[in-house]
Design an enzyme around this catalytic site. Structure first.
Site, PDB file in Angstrom:
ATOM      1  N   HIS A 113      52.176 -20.555  13.142  1.00 25.05           N
ATOM      2  CA  HIS A 113      52.818 -19.586  14.029  1.00 25.05           C
ATOM      3  C   HIS A 113      53.259 -20.317  15.304  1.00 25.05           C
ATOM      4  O   HIS A 113      52.484 -21.090  15.874  1.00 25.05           O
ATOM      5  CB  HIS A 113      51.818 -18.478  14.384  1.00 25.05           C
ATOM      6  CG  HIS A 113      52.404 -17.434  15.280  1.00 25.05           C
ATOM      7  ND1 HIS A 113      53.351 -16.532  14.842  1.00 25.05           N
ATOM      8  CD2 HIS A 113      52.214 -17.182  16.602  1.00 25.05           C
ATOM      9  CE1 HIS A 113      53.706 -15.764  15.860  1.00 25.05           C
ATOM     10  NE2 HIS A 113      53.032 -16.134  16.935  1.00 25.05           N
ATOM     11  N   ARG A 115      56.431  -3.499  -2.852  1.00 25.67           N
ATOM     12  CA  ARG A 115      55.840  -4.692  -2.228  1.00 25.67           C
ATOM     13  C   ARG A 115      54.727  -5.262  -3.100  1.00 25.67           C
ATOM     14  O   ARG A 115      54.578  -6.462  -3.249  1.00 25.67           O
ATOM     15  CB  ARG A 115      55.225  -4.312  -0.877  1.00 25.67           C
ATOM     16  CG  ARG A 115      56.204  -4.370   0.237  1.00 25.67           C
ATOM     17  CD  ARG A 115      55.546  -4.110   1.580  1.00 25.67           C
ATOM     18  NE  ARG A 115      56.592  -4.167   2.564  1.00 25.67           N
ATOM     19  CZ  ARG A 115      57.042  -5.289   3.109  1.00 25.67           C
ATOM     20  NH1 ARG A 115      56.510  -6.444   2.815  1.00 25.67           N
ATOM     21  NH2 ARG A 115      58.032  -5.258   3.979  1.00 25.67           N
ATOM     22  N   LEU A 145      52.685  -9.771   3.769  1.00 24.42           N
ATOM     23  CA  LEU A 145      52.037  -9.776   2.452  1.00 24.42           C
ATOM     24  C   LEU A 145      51.120  -8.564   2.337  1.00 24.42           C
ATOM     25  O   LEU A 145      50.543  -8.102   3.331  1.00 24.42           O
ATOM     26  CB  LEU A 145      51.255 -11.076   2.282  1.00 24.42           C
ATOM     27  CG  LEU A 145      52.160 -12.325   2.232  1.00 24.42           C
ATOM     28  CD1 LEU A 145      51.364 -13.593   2.515  1.00 24.42           C
ATOM     29  CD2 LEU A 145      52.873 -12.423   0.884  1.00 24.42           C
ATOM     30  N   GLY A 188      62.779 -24.406   6.195  1.00 24.24           N
ATOM     31  CA  GLY A 188      61.791 -25.244   5.506  1.00 24.24           C
ATOM     32  C   GLY A 188      61.436 -26.536   6.209  1.00 24.24           C
ATOM     33  O   GLY A 188      60.995 -27.494   5.563  1.00 24.24           O
ATOM     34  N   SER A 189      61.580 -26.587   7.528  1.00 17.83           N
ATOM     35  CA  SER A 189      61.258 -27.861   8.188  1.00 17.83           C
ATOM     36  C   SER A 189      59.748 -28.121   8.199  1.00 17.83           C
ATOM     37  O   SER A 189      59.320 -29.279   8.119  1.00 17.83           O
ATOM     38  CB  SER A 189      61.841 -27.913   9.601  1.00 17.83           C
ATOM     39  OG  SER A 189      61.164 -27.036  10.470  1.00 17.83           O
ATOM     40  N   MET A 230      58.982 -15.028   5.671  1.00 21.48           N
ATOM     41  CA  MET A 230      59.290 -13.933   6.591  1.00 21.48           C
ATOM     42  C   MET A 230      59.020 -12.541   6.033  1.00 21.48           C
ATOM     43  O   MET A 230      59.711 -11.586   6.386  1.00 21.48           O
ATOM     44  CB  MET A 230      60.759 -14.042   7.054  1.00 21.48           C
ATOM     45  CG  MET A 230      61.078 -15.327   7.793  1.00 21.48           C
ATOM     46  SD  MET A 230      60.020 -15.608   9.228  1.00 21.48           S
ATOM     47  CE  MET A 230      60.733 -14.433  10.362  1.00 21.48           C
ATOM     48  N   ARG A 231      58.046 -12.427   5.167  1.00 18.45           N
ATOM     49  CA  ARG A 231      57.682 -11.090   4.682  1.00 18.45           C
ATOM     50  C   ARG A 231      56.196 -10.873   4.874  1.00 18.45           C
ATOM     51  O   ARG A 231      55.394 -11.798   4.710  1.00 18.45           O
ATOM     52  CB  ARG A 231      57.996 -10.964   3.190  1.00 18.45           C
ATOM     53  CG  ARG A 231      59.402 -10.483   2.908  1.00 18.45           C
ATOM     54  CD  ARG A 231      59.616 -10.370   1.426  1.00 18.45           C
ATOM     55  NE  ARG A 231      58.940  -9.225   0.834  1.00 18.45           N
ATOM     56  CZ  ARG A 231      59.420  -7.983   0.845  1.00 18.45           C
ATOM     57  NH1 ARG A 231      60.549  -7.710   1.447  1.00 18.45           N
ATOM     58  NH2 ARG A 231      58.755  -7.008   0.259  1.00 18.45           N
ATOM     59  N   ASP A 271      49.445 -12.597  11.923  1.00 18.55           N
ATOM     60  CA  ASP A 271      49.196 -13.615  12.964  1.00 18.55           C
ATOM     61  C   ASP A 271      47.830 -13.434  13.618  1.00 18.55           C
ATOM     62  O   ASP A 271      47.679 -13.605  14.835  1.00 18.55           O
ATOM     63  CB  ASP A 271      50.301 -13.570  14.044  1.00 18.55           C
ATOM     64  CG  ASP A 271      51.684 -13.797  13.454  1.00 18.55           C
ATOM     65  OD1 ASP A 271      51.790 -14.498  12.440  1.00 18.55           O
ATOM     66  OD2 ASP A 271      52.663 -13.275  14.012  1.00 18.55           O
TER      67      ASP A 271
HETATM   68  C1  GRF Z   1      58.412 -21.948  12.340  1.00 18.94           C
HETATM   69  O1  GRF Z   1      58.633 -21.901  13.718  1.00 18.94           O
HETATM   70  C2  GRF Z   1      57.081 -21.359  11.988  1.00 18.94           C
HETATM   71  O2  GRF Z   1      56.124 -21.547  12.977  1.00 18.94           O
HETATM   72  C3  GRF Z   1      57.385 -19.891  11.856  1.00 18.94           C
HETATM   73  O3  GRF Z   1      58.659 -19.841  11.279  1.00 18.94           O
HETATM   74  C4  GRF Z   1      59.371 -21.043  11.582  1.00 18.94           C
HETATM   75  C5  GRF Z   1      59.780 -21.629  10.276  1.00 18.94           C
HETATM   76  O4  GRF Z   1      60.581 -22.767  10.428  1.00 18.94           O
HETATM   77  N1  GRF Z   1      56.363 -19.214  11.109  1.00 18.94           N
HETATM   78  P1  GRF Z   1      60.808 -23.737   9.192  1.00 18.94           P
HETATM   79  O5  GRF Z   1      61.392 -22.877   8.074  1.00 18.94           O
HETATM   80  O6  GRF Z   1      59.498 -24.334   8.820  1.00 18.94           O
HETATM   81  O7  GRF Z   1      61.800 -24.752   9.674  1.00 18.94           O
END
Ligand code: GRF
Length: 224
Positions: free
Chosen positions: A114, A70, A98, A17-18, A95-96, A150
């Site tokens: 991305h 899904r 959609l 979640g950064s 990470m899924r 993407d």
């Molecule tokens: C990031 O590198 C973003 O570009 C990619 O997944 C990563 C997620 O990192 N889609 P974070 O969870 O935002 O730290």
């Protein structure tokens, strides 16, 4: 002059979640045109959830395993977005894949970050693949989400120089720093209505110099 109401944004995460944190930080400025009104994760152990809660942002965990398909999972996410009255959805390490019907419902209102300069290096392990390919310029992209992964119209990109001694980690760290600057900038453009999706393209409006804001060159810095 009265300011337009801030756009209601919900962030979808799966982990650290950064980028979500970078968006939250940007919204601390009362002049920023968007507010994060909710965070949804498909994983209960996503670290970003704690950080969102520490900012009193409502969070929801919607695990895929609780749903038969899904489609049903995405339907639950759609319902949560509606409850939160989301106007814009930001994918930030979600990470899924959609489903097409979900993407269609949010098309033009859902954006993703991305860690590569699209259309190069779609998918995973972008930094290792960039190093393998020997590119001298790498970076990150914010784009509208479309049916193909993407692949949607590009809103903003940041370019960084690859150093001769870069490893996947050092390069990835510099790209991530750039992501944290780029995502708030791109969301601002969308929230202010300065960019919109039109078919397969992003259309920029406003004064001629403004589109340049969406191209960021991060000056070469040493690693770390
Ligand atoms: C990031 O590198 C973003 O570009 C990619 O997944 C990563 C997620 O990192 N889609 P974070 O969870 O935002 O730290």
């Amino acid at each position: 002059m009265t300011r337009a109401p801030r756009k209601r944004v919900v962030v979808l995460i799966s982990g650290r979640g950064s980028n979500m944190a970078a968006l939250i930080a940007a919204t601390m400025d009362p002049a920023y045109p968007a507010a994060i009104v909710g965070v949804i994760s498909n994983r209960a152990d996503a670290n970003g959830l704690k950080m969102a809660e520490s900012h009193s942002i409502p969070t929801r965990v919607i695990p895929a395993k609780d749903h038969a398909s899904r489609e049903a999972h995405d339907e639950a996410i759609h319902d949560a977005l509606k409850e939160m009255k989301a106007e814009i959805v930001c994918l930030a390490g979600y990470m899924r894949l959609l489903t097409p019907s979900f993407v269609k419902r949010w098309q033009g209102r859902m954006i993703n970050i991305h860690p590569a300069l699209l259309p190069s290096f779609k998918g995973l392990d972008t930094h290792a693949r960039a190093l393998d390919a020997g590119v001298r310029i790498h970076g990150c992209t914010v784009h509208f989400v479309t049916q193909n992964m993407d692949d949607g119209p590009i809103i903003a990109q940041a370019a960084i120089a690859v150093a001769n001694d870069d490893t996947e980690d050092t390069l990835g760290a510099r790209v991530l720093k750039a992501e944290h600057r780029l995502y708030p900038l791109a969301l601002r453009l969308v929230a202010e209505g300065k960019v919109r999706m039109s078919g397969a393209r992003t259309v920029f409006s406003g004064p001629a110099e403004e589109p340049a804001m969406s191209a960021m060159i991060v000056p070469g810095e040493r690693n770390g």
